[in-house]
Design an enzyme around this catalytic site. Structure first.
Site, PDB file in Angstrom:
ATOM      1  N   ARG A  46       0.814  -1.226   0.000  1.00  0.00           N
ATOM      2  CA  ARG A  46       0.000   0.000   0.000  1.00  0.00           C
ATOM      3  C   ARG A  46       0.841   1.267   0.000  1.00  0.00           C
ATOM      4  O   ARG A  46       0.435   2.277  -0.547  1.00  0.00           O
ATOM      5  CB  ARG A  46      -0.932  -0.009   1.215  1.00  0.00           C
ATOM      6  CG  ARG A  46      -2.101  -0.967   1.075  1.00  0.00           C
ATOM      7  CD  ARG A  46      -3.015  -0.928   2.270  1.00  0.00           C
ATOM      8  NE  ARG A  46      -2.355  -1.430   3.473  1.00  0.00           N
ATOM      9  CZ  ARG A  46      -2.962  -1.607   4.642  1.00  0.00           C
ATOM     10  NH1 ARG A  46      -4.230  -1.278   4.765  1.00  0.00           N
ATOM     11  NH2 ARG A  46      -2.308  -2.092   5.673  1.00  0.00           N
ATOM     12  N   LYS A 207      -6.295 -22.419  12.211  1.00  0.00           N
ATOM     13  CA  LYS A 207      -5.168 -23.339  12.055  1.00  0.00           C
ATOM     14  C   LYS A 207      -5.590 -24.783  12.284  1.00  0.00           C
ATOM     15  O   LYS A 207      -5.150 -25.695  11.565  1.00  0.00           O
ATOM     16  CB  LYS A 207      -4.049 -22.938  13.013  1.00  0.00           C
ATOM     17  CG  LYS A 207      -3.478 -21.554  12.734  1.00  0.00           C
ATOM     18  CD  LYS A 207      -2.568 -21.085  13.855  1.00  0.00           C
ATOM     19  CE  LYS A 207      -2.068 -19.679  13.628  1.00  0.00           C
ATOM     20  NZ  LYS A 207      -1.264 -19.167  14.777  1.00  0.00           N
ATOM     21  N   GLY A 304       6.274 -14.246  13.752  1.00  0.00           N
ATOM     22  CA  GLY A 304       7.451 -13.411  13.602  1.00  0.00           C
ATOM     23  C   GLY A 304       7.999 -13.471  12.192  1.00  0.00           C
ATOM     24  O   GLY A 304       7.714 -14.402  11.432  1.00  0.00           O
TER      25      GLY A 304
END
Length: 430
Positions: A46, A207, A304
């Site tokens: 963006r 998940k 992460g």
């Protein structure tokens, strides 16, 4: 020279920048393992002006994410935007329909639309890979899809959300309340400004539905996952669990059996001798039970830039080698539409916590409600009075049908002696 695998990346947040950094840092090693170089040729995000800590000047910049499919003569599109629908889903559909392989870390999109995307990928003869969508850098999807491919998997369960595990671990080690630890997790970047997807169990449910589909050969069924998060877990619950020899973890459980497919994300009391009890901080861990391989245990960092980028690039290496295979370990057409198993007849032990008025006869009322519902009590503890005049009562039941506990709690919730809603947690393995 072997033709490089050309990739286009949509989304340049921490993971997108991490993918570029990993390819730049380990490029020679990756090329040796992949059999050819992997090169970034185009990117899209963006904000062009944002400093992402990597040099983007060598790549073609595409403002329209959907146009990334045709940029730089890319072989593979990598989606790191996020969201179950919107631009991410449009890009996935467009890329696969155009005959481009597709790699994503987007668990929400795969949980909701993975079957549709798998069907397109298989029809076009291209790869759809999403190792990074579950447990970050932990290769659990590859482990189930490939390493355990010859096994019938009876159960898959684990700690699937690092934010919740960080909060519960902090509450456990420091004796602090949920709200205080959540605020710290937000300050440290472990939790979003709106943490609902994490603490209410939705992220873990996404998940779990992916893992269950791969493990059991069933169609993804996110809507059938029963979900309870951790926002109502108290420091007192953590202390009671510890006194009983347990630790509290948010555990996703998937089982396939004669009564259908069972999927649930719920806080559990985990025995101290179970490996999940020792998964602390923001780590993720998954356990799978195979009929020949036995118990498999996967553990590692579940989020992460480094771990997630590692999983994304691992998928790219597979594609560079020509290792496609069906996304769900078997062709989409052969995935079964398993009926959801109802929890009411499942048997197990439970932990129940109530806040009750500190007056004569309350314990007798609780015991009677449990008796009338057919619940056998293993232990019952009452702790000292709170500032509001209530006392905490913690109960551990013997093994029995879940419907019996539900009936007992329904009766107790209508009692004037019970203050607030009872907390019910399952005991893992019992």
């Amino acid at each position: 020279m072997t033709q490089p695998l050309r990739i286009a990346i949509a989304g340049l947040g921490t993971v997108g920048a991490g993918v570029i950094r990993l390819i730049e840092t380990n490029g020679e090693l990756i090329a040796r393992r992949a059999g050819r170089p992997i090169e970034v040729v185009a990117v899209s995000a963006r904000d062009r002006s944002r400093d992402r800590g990597v040099d983007l000047s060598r790549y073609q910049w595409v403002d329209d994410t959907a146009a990334l499919v045709h940029a730089g003569d890319a072989d593979v599109v990598v989606e790191l935007i996020g969201g179950s629908d919107g631009p991410a889903l449009t890009l996935a559909r467009t890329s696969l329909s155009a005959g481009k392989s597709f790699v994503t870390a987007n668990k929400a999109m795969i949980a909701h639309h993975g079957l549709e995307l798998a069907e397109v990928a298989e029809a076009k003869g291209v790869a759809l890979k999403f190792e990074a969508a579950v447990a970050g850098g932990v290769p659990v999807i590859k482990g189930l899809r490939e390493g355990a491919a010859a096994n019938e998997i009876s159960q898959v369960f684990g700690i699937l959300n690092g934010t919740c595990n960080f909060i519960l671990s902090k509450m456990e080690s420091e004796g602090r309340d949920f709200a205080e630890v959540l605020a710290e997790a937000q300050a440290l970047g472990f939790a979003e400004a709106d943490p609902s997807f994490d603490i209410d169990g939705v992220d873990a449910a996404h998940k779990l539905s992916i893992l269950a589909s791969i493990a059991f050969g069933t169609r993804p069924a996110f809507d059938a996952v029963a979900v309870t998060g951790i926002r109502h877990v108290l420091a007192a619950d953590i202390a009671e669990a510890a006194a009983l020899g347990y630790r509290i973890r948010l555990v996703g459980v998937g089982e396939a059996g004669p009564h259908g497919l069972f999927q649930r994300v719920h806080p559990h009391l985990v025995p101290l001798d179970h490996p999940l009890a020792h998964v602390t901080g923001s780590l993720n861990a998954v356990v799978a039970e195979g009929n020949f391989v036995g118990r498999l245990f996967f553990q590692g960092r579940g989020a992460g830039d480094g771990p997630t980028a590692s999983a994304v690039v691992a998928d790219l290496i597979d594609i560079a080698r020509g290792e496609f295979g069906p996304p769900y370990a078997m062709p989409a057409a052969s995935l079964t539409a398993a009926a959801p198993e109802q929890a009411s007849e499942r048997r197990g032990r439970a932990y129940v916590r109530l806040h009750v008025a500190d007056k004569v006869g309350v314990l007798a009322e609780i015991a009677a409600a449990m008796r009338d519902a057919g619940v056998s009590i293993e232990s019952l503890m009452q702790r000292g009075a709170n500032a509001d005049g209530s006392v905490l009562v913690a109960i551990v039941t013997h093994e029995g049908p879940e419907r019996c506990i539900a009936q007992a709690l329904e009766k107790l919730e209508s009692s004037a002696s019970v203050l607030g809603r009872p907390m019910w947690m399952h005991v893992l393995g019992g």
